[in-house]
Design a protein around this motif. Structure first.
Motif, short mmCIF file in Angstrom:
data_model
loop_
_atom_site.label_atom_id
_atom_site.label_comp_id
_atom_site.label_asym_id
_atom_site.label_seq_id
_atom_site.Cartn_x
_atom_site.Cartn_y
_atom_site.Cartn_z
N PHE A 34 0.85 -1.19 0.00
CA PHE A 34 0.00 0.00 0.00
C PHE A 34 0.89 1.24 0.00
O PHE A 34 1.93 1.28 0.65
CB PHE A 34 -0.88 0.03 1.26
CG PHE A 34 -1.75 -1.19 1.44
CD1 PHE A 34 -1.24 -2.33 2.05
CD2 PHE A 34 -3.06 -1.20 1.02
CE1 PHE A 34 -2.02 -3.45 2.23
CE2 PHE A 34 -3.86 -2.32 1.20
CZ PHE A 34 -3.34 -3.44 1.80
N THR A 49 -3.24 0.63 -3.93
CA THR A 49 -2.94 -0.71 -3.46
C THR A 49 -2.36 -1.49 -4.61
O THR A 49 -2.91 -1.46 -5.73
CB THR A 49 -4.23 -1.40 -2.98
OG1 THR A 49 -4.83 -0.60 -1.96
CG2 THR A 49 -3.93 -2.79 -2.43
N ASP A 102 -8.04 -6.87 2.80
CA ASP A 102 -7.82 -5.55 3.41
C ASP A 102 -7.63 -5.65 4.92
O ASP A 102 -7.05 -4.77 5.54
CB ASP A 102 -9.04 -4.65 3.14
CG ASP A 102 -9.03 -4.12 1.72
OD1 ASP A 102 -10.06 -3.59 1.28
OD2 ASP A 102 -7.99 -4.25 1.07
#
Lengths: 117, 109
Positions: A34, A49, A102
């Motif tokens: 990220f 990302t 995530d």
């Protein structure tokens, strides 16, 4: 714990030049990396990302042609700020994750301070 | 070397107070940040201390003692939404952030 490094730690450049920032996971393979940007005393803003071997996913409002991201291997991602301008001056922080979700834990790099004159 | 130490996990009750401690060793010092991070989200800035003492901001307060290499984050009137990870990150002489592993705070009803 997992270690993430960034290089360079600080860079000063002239307006119009391009700057490349490297993010490396030193002791693990990062499936996902990220890229964040942080202005003084503000929260980290996710820019994009990237998953190894595929194109990065950019957040809304982030110009993908200006902020080029390459995740060439499981231990290296690069962010290139093209034709940098003074408003691009900021603190750029990367993080790396073992997984693809995530919610997987992220390990943060020390940051790169970019100053564009 | 540079080192950050904070508890891995803490549990507290809704409405209570919790203090998350952080001790650090860095090459030089240019302040200390606390961030809150919910799973799947970017860290959110909570506080920045550069001088000794307590900084209060609503339900959250942060304390710094530079001589002891110590900081804490105090959360009052805990709410369920405060369940998150809390990251302590001092900044060294090169203005680099040194990240702790974070403290996972679990709030129970």
């Amino acid at each position: 714990g997992a270690v993430v490094s960034q290089h360079p730690s600080r860079v000063i450049c002239k307006s119009g030049t391009s700057v490349k920032i490297e993010c490396r996971s030193l002791d693990f393979q990062a499936t996902t990396m990220f890229w964040y940007r942080q202005f003084p005393k503000q929260s980290l803003m996710l820019m994009a990302t990237s998953n190894e071997g595929s194109k990065a996913t950019y957040e809304q409002g982030v110009e993908k042609d200006k902020f080029l991201i390459n995740h060439a291997s499981l231990t290296l991602s690069t962010l290139t700020v093209t034709s940098a301008h003074p408003e691009d001056s900021s603190f750029y922080i990367c993080s790396a994750s073992l997984g693809t979700s995530d919610s997987d834990e992220q390990f943060f790099g020390p940051g790169t301070r970019l100053t564009v004159l | 070397g540079q080192n950050i130490d904070q508890p891995t996990e803490m549990t507290a009750t809704e409405g209570a107070i919790v203090q998350i401690n952080c001790t650090y060793q860095t090459s030089g010092f240019n302040g200390l940040f606390w961030y809150q991070q919910h799973a799947g989200e970017a860290p959110t800035f909570l506080s920045y201390n550069v001088l000794d003492g307590l900084e209060e901001k609503g339900r959250f307060s942060s304390f710094l003692s530079r001589s002891k290499g110590y900081s804490y984050l105090l959360l009052k009137e805990l709410q369920m939404k405060d369940s998150a990870s809390y990251l302590c990150a001092p900044m060294d002489s090169n203005y680099q952030l040194i990240w702790g592993a974070g403290t996972k705070l679990i709030i129970k009803p």
